[in-house]
Design a protein around this motif. Structure first.
Motif, PDB file in Angstrom:
ATOM      1  N   ALA A 152       0.843  -1.190   0.000  1.00 48.80           N
ATOM      2  CA  ALA A 152       0.000   0.000   0.000  1.00 48.80           C
ATOM      3  C   ALA A 152       0.879   1.241   0.000  1.00 48.80           C
ATOM      4  O   ALA A 152       1.544   1.534   0.996  1.00 48.80           O
ATOM      5  N   PHE A 153       0.875   1.957  -1.103  1.00 50.08           N
ATOM      6  CA  PHE A 153       1.653   3.174  -1.240  1.00 50.08           C
ATOM      7  C   PHE A 153       0.878   4.140  -2.130  1.00 50.08           C
ATOM      8  O   PHE A 153       0.455   3.776  -3.223  1.00 50.08           O
ATOM      9  N   THR A 154       0.652   5.353  -1.636  1.00 51.88           N
ATOM     10  CA  THR A 154      -0.159   6.349  -2.326  1.00 51.88           C
ATOM     11  C   THR A 154      -1.478   5.725  -2.775  1.00 51.88           C
ATOM     12  O   THR A 154      -1.749   5.542  -3.964  1.00 51.88           O
ATOM     13  N   VAL A 155      -2.299   5.379  -1.790  1.00 51.25           N
ATOM     14  CA  VAL A 155      -3.646   4.864  -2.047  1.00 51.25           C
ATOM     15  C   VAL A 155      -4.551   6.086  -2.182  1.00 51.25           C
ATOM     16  O   VAL A 155      -4.915   6.714  -1.190  1.00 51.25           O
ATOM     17  N   TRP A 156      -4.902   6.442  -3.420  1.00 48.55           N
ATOM     18  CA  TRP A 156      -5.553   7.731  -3.683  1.00 48.55           C
ATOM     19  C   TRP A 156      -7.071   7.555  -3.688  1.00 48.55           C
ATOM     20  O   TRP A 156      -7.621   6.815  -4.498  1.00 48.55           O
ATOM     21  N   PRO A 157      -7.805   8.261  -2.814  1.00 46.54           N
ATOM     22  CA  PRO A 157      -9.263   8.136  -2.770  1.00 46.54           C
ATOM     23  C   PRO A 157      -9.929   8.917  -3.893  1.00 46.54           C
ATOM     24  O   PRO A 157      -9.410   9.937  -4.354  1.00 46.54           O
ATOM     25  N   ALA A 158     -11.102   8.465  -4.315  1.00 47.50           N
ATOM     26  CA  ALA A 158     -11.807   9.083  -5.429  1.00 47.50           C
ATOM     27  C   ALA A 158     -12.699  10.221  -4.957  1.00 47.50           C
ATOM     28  O   ALA A 158     -13.284  10.187  -3.874  1.00 47.50           O
ATOM     29  N   THR A 159     -12.800  11.254  -5.789  1.00 46.42           N
ATOM     30  CA  THR A 159     -13.863  12.241  -5.683  1.00 46.42           C
ATOM     31  C   THR A 159     -14.853  11.982  -6.807  1.00 46.42           C
ATOM     32  O   THR A 159     -14.535  11.289  -7.781  1.00 46.42           O
ATOM     33  N   SER A 160     -16.053  12.538  -6.666  1.00 48.63           N
ATOM     34  CA  SER A 160     -17.109  12.267  -7.641  1.00 48.63           C
ATOM     35  C   SER A 160     -17.814  13.554  -8.031  1.00 48.63           C
ATOM     36  O   SER A 160     -18.002  14.436  -7.189  1.00 48.63           O
ATOM     37  N   PRO A 161     -18.234  13.664  -9.315  1.00 47.27           N
ATOM     38  CA  PRO A 161     -19.096  14.788  -9.682  1.00 47.27           C
ATOM     39  C   PRO A 161     -20.454  14.646  -9.005  1.00 47.27           C
ATOM     40  O   PRO A 161     -20.788  13.591  -8.454  1.00 47.27           O
ATOM     41  N   TRP A 193     -11.643   6.094 -12.458  1.00 47.54           N
ATOM     42  CA  TRP A 193     -10.707   6.618 -13.447  1.00 47.54           C
ATOM     43  C   TRP A 193      -9.443   7.072 -12.734  1.00 47.54           C
ATOM     44  O   TRP A 193      -9.512   7.773 -11.722  1.00 47.54           O
ATOM     45  N   GLY A 194      -8.280   6.722 -13.273  1.00 47.70           N
ATOM     46  CA  GLY A 194      -7.025   7.147 -12.668  1.00 47.70           C
ATOM     47  C   GLY A 194      -5.901   7.135 -13.690  1.00 47.70           C
ATOM     48  O   GLY A 194      -6.046   6.617 -14.806  1.00 47.70           O
ATOM     49  N   ALA A 195      -4.762   7.722 -13.315  1.00 42.77           N
ATOM     50  CA  ALA A 195      -3.604   7.785 -14.206  1.00 42.77           C
ATOM     51  C   ALA A 195      -2.337   7.926 -13.386  1.00 42.77           C
ATOM     52  O   ALA A 195      -2.377   8.345 -12.219  1.00 42.77           O
ATOM     53  N   LEU A 196      -1.202   7.592 -14.007  1.00 43.84           N
ATOM     54  CA  LEU A 196       0.095   7.707 -13.346  1.00 43.84           C
ATOM     55  C   LEU A 196       1.190   7.845 -14.403  1.00 43.84           C
ATOM     56  O   LEU A 196       0.972   7.598 -15.586  1.00 43.84           O
ATOM     57  N   THR A 243     -10.976   9.524  -9.834  1.00 45.60           N
ATOM     58  CA  THR A 243     -12.363   9.978  -9.926  1.00 45.60           C
ATOM     59  C   THR A 243     -13.288   8.775 -10.050  1.00 45.60           C
ATOM     60  O   THR A 243     -12.967   7.811 -10.746  1.00 45.60           O
ATOM     61  N   TYR A 244     -14.442   8.843  -9.348  1.00 42.74           N
ATOM     62  CA  TYR A 244     -15.509   7.850  -9.537  1.00 42.74           C
ATOM     63  C   TYR A 244     -16.646   8.563 -10.255  1.00 42.74           C
ATOM     64  O   TYR A 244     -17.236   9.516  -9.721  1.00 42.74           O
TER      65      TYR A 244
END
Length: 616
Positions: free
Chosen positions: A322-331, A451-454, A444-445
């Motif tokens: 677990a490293f940089t577990v990024w939570p989603a925001t939503s419109p 949706w994500g990117a790196l 993003t959810y």
């Protein structure tokens, strides 16, 4: 602490759930803040320009470029040893069917704001970690360590505001007093406008000092500011979440080196019921990575300014690396309501492998979030691994296009170098720019998908560049809708951030930089069927990056950003990225006041940010 180098999640999207109960605590309203524009001024250069505690190596640093600056105390060590791919073949990008339209674009905060806000009682800071939130006709943009508030036409309403003053602390450095008293060290701002509560949320990591000295106390906390209304120019309620995790202030004891853990690299997400903050945990002083931490906080309580329940999942690393577990925001209206309310998060794991390559995308879920106010210990964490196309830790640096580098010229000048506290050195330039490692970026959810990117390594002939690996997945079934690599010949794309509208139209923001491109603010369309589209430039760079971390007289590691940002407002996606806004010759640099080039930079740096409105 040894880092595991592999993960055995081999079943098809098999879910692992945490068995240990999460840690629960509460945070209380700690006061009120009002953003007020500060006086911009002060001497161009002084004897103390850097906050050494925050200049130390980051978690994305390879062992050969971790900073080793001298100072009066040990520095924060945020490093994970890993390899990089050294050139991984990738496929070209498909054309997204969406055609993103650039509606407006304007400059945000810059290095001059950072150094000279609060009458110059600030440090010179690189990198400018990027925060952006948009709602109710307002834009809040924040970096290390200032913010500005605009309306959606780009008109500034408030700013620049130094973050130390905003959060009610003494100045970062009081240059009016001979003892140079210090305030706490603030870093890593994040920001989110919540459509449900109509509130702005702004968060920073704060490291306390022993009194007003430069010595770190060890205690550190996430400072949370929540607007009292949907107007961010008014009052904000303040909360403090302790993250030293040594058994004090209700925290668990994670036995970090020298007794204090650090809640590094915080990021924000939300579902219908909770605000989610995640951190990478290191020792404040000394070596060791102690896993990612996931905090869920009652959104309703924060919005009301009352005592809020907090749930800490501190055993995430027992389930998967677990490293940089990024939570989603939503419109607006897109929250997941199944399983009692669900928040989705993404992470990657290439940094844990010796070759820096992985095919794992980790999809995390926190369920039963509707119980955050009544039964917080009943929230549950799980994770599943998806097999995706290979992505890889980039080769870390990208060459720059030649141009004006007046700070480099000053360092080489026997007359100018002493004015900025530098030894005289001839340094080849411009210095290469550091790109990101392969940690997950903004998530993003939307439209039932995550949706994500790196950043990922991209081989172009014998040269390695950074590209963007993107992912659009069903977080319940594991179905992959889009997964590919976006790249640009002869340039790197770095620090991507993904924003998606309710209808599933997306945009990826990033910095474009390379031997033929000054650091520029770029973007591309993204949809769930065709993937990413062509690269567009929202604002072209005017000169090379010319910052102090690029020169060995000040630092051993060049820095560029730590993350970009997007924010969704109706059918618009707002993006913010770091770039170089202005050109400055050495003659202009030498004109009084030294190094300010007409208010476009400061003596030790020239980064800027660009805010753009995109309609996909």
């Amino acid at each position: 602490m040894s880092i595991r180098l592999s993960i055995a999640l081999v079943a098809a999207f098999a879910v692992r759930s945490a068995s240990a109960a999460p840690v629960t605590l509460q945070i209380e309203n700690a006061g009120t803040a009002f953003p007020q524009s500060s006086i911009v001024g002060g001497d161009p250069i002084t004897d103390l320009e850097f906050d050494l505690a925050l200049l130390a190596g980051d978690a994305d640093a390879n062992s050969d470029d971790a900073d080793s600056l001298s100072g009066t105390q040990p520095q924060v060590n945020r490093t994970i040893a890993h390899g990089h791919a050294g050139g991984s073949a990738v496929n070209g990008a498909a054309k997204a069917k969406s055609n993103p339209e650039l509606v407006r674009s304007f400059d945000g905060v810059d290095f001059h704001d950072q150094r000279f806000s609060n009458n110059g009682n600030q440090f010179s800071v690189e990198p400018p970690d990027q925060a952006l939130c948009v709602g109710n006709g307002f834009i809040v943009e924040s970096v290390n360590d200032v913010l500005r508030i605009f309306d959606t036409t780009g008109t500034q309403l408030v700013g620049p505001v130094d973050l130390n003053t905003f959060y009610g602390y003494p100045a970062a450095l009081d240059r009016t007093k001979p003892t140079l008293p210090r305030g706490p060290s603030l870093t890593d701002p994040v920001c989110f406008f919540d459509p449900d509560t109509q509130r702005f949320f702004h968060v920073v990591l704060t490291l306390d000092h022993v009194g007003t000295t430069a010595t770190l106390a060890g205690t550190n906390h996430l400072d949370i500011a929540v607007s009292q209304t949907s107007n961010p120019t008014g009052g904000w309620n303040l909360f403090k979440l302790p993250v030293q995790n040594n058994g004090t202030e209700g925290t668990p004891n994670h036995h970090c080196t020298n007794g204090f853990c650090l809640g590094d690299y915080p990021h924000i997400g939300a579902d219908a019921n909770a605000i989610f903050l995640t951190t990478n945990e290191f020792a404040v002083v000394g070596p060791g990575f102690f896993g990612a931490q996931i905090y869920a906080i009652s959104k309703r309580a924060l919005a009301a300014g009352t005592t809020a329940n907090v749930v800490l999942f501190d055993h995430a690393s027992d389930l998967a690396p677990a490293f940089t577990v990024w939570p989603a925001t939503s419109p607006a209206g897109q929250n997941a309501t199944d399983n009692g309310g669900t928040e989705f998060l993404l992470s990657s794991d290439a940094v844990f492998f010796n070759d820096g390559v992985s095919t794992d995308l980790l999809v995390w879920s926190v369920t039963n979030t509707s119980a955050i106010d009544t039964a917080p210990s009943s929230l549950a964490l799980s994770v599943a691994a998806l097999t995706v196309k290979p992505y890889a830790v980039p080769a870390r640096r990208t060459a720059q296009k030649p141009g004006n580098t007046p700070l480099r010229d000053c360092i080489a000048s026997p007359t100018c170098a002493p004015l900025i506290g530098s030894a005289v050195r001839n340094i080849a330039g411009p210095r290469s720019v550091a790109v990101n490692d392969s940690r997950m970026q903004q998530v993003t959810y939307a439209n039932g998908k995550v949706w994500g990117a790196l950043d990922t390594d991209v081989a172009q002939g014998t040269t390695s560049f950074s590209g963007v690996a993107y992912f659009v997945v069903n977080p319940r079934s594991g179905v992959i809708f889009a997964n590919g690599t976006l790249s640009l010949p002869g340039a790197s794309l770095t620090y991507p951030a993904v924003g998606v509208t309710q209808s599933g139209r997306g945009v990826i923001a990033f910095t474009v930089v390379g031997p033929n491109d000054y650091p520029s603010a770029g973007y591309a369309g993204l949809d769930a069927k065709a993937g990413a589209g062509a690269v567009h430039i929202a604002a072209a760079g005017a000169d090379p990056w010319d910052g102090f971390t690029g020169y060995s007289t000040f630092s051993n590691r060049p820095r560029w950003g730590d993350y970009g940002a997007t924010a969704v407002d109706g059918n618009s996606i707002w993006i913010a990225s770091e770039y170089i806004a202005h050109s400055c010759t050495f003659a202009q640099y030498l004109a009084a006041p030294l190094g300010e080039c007409g208010g476009t930079r400061a003596p030790l740096g020239n980064w800027a940010t660009r805010i753009s409105q995109i309609v996909p």
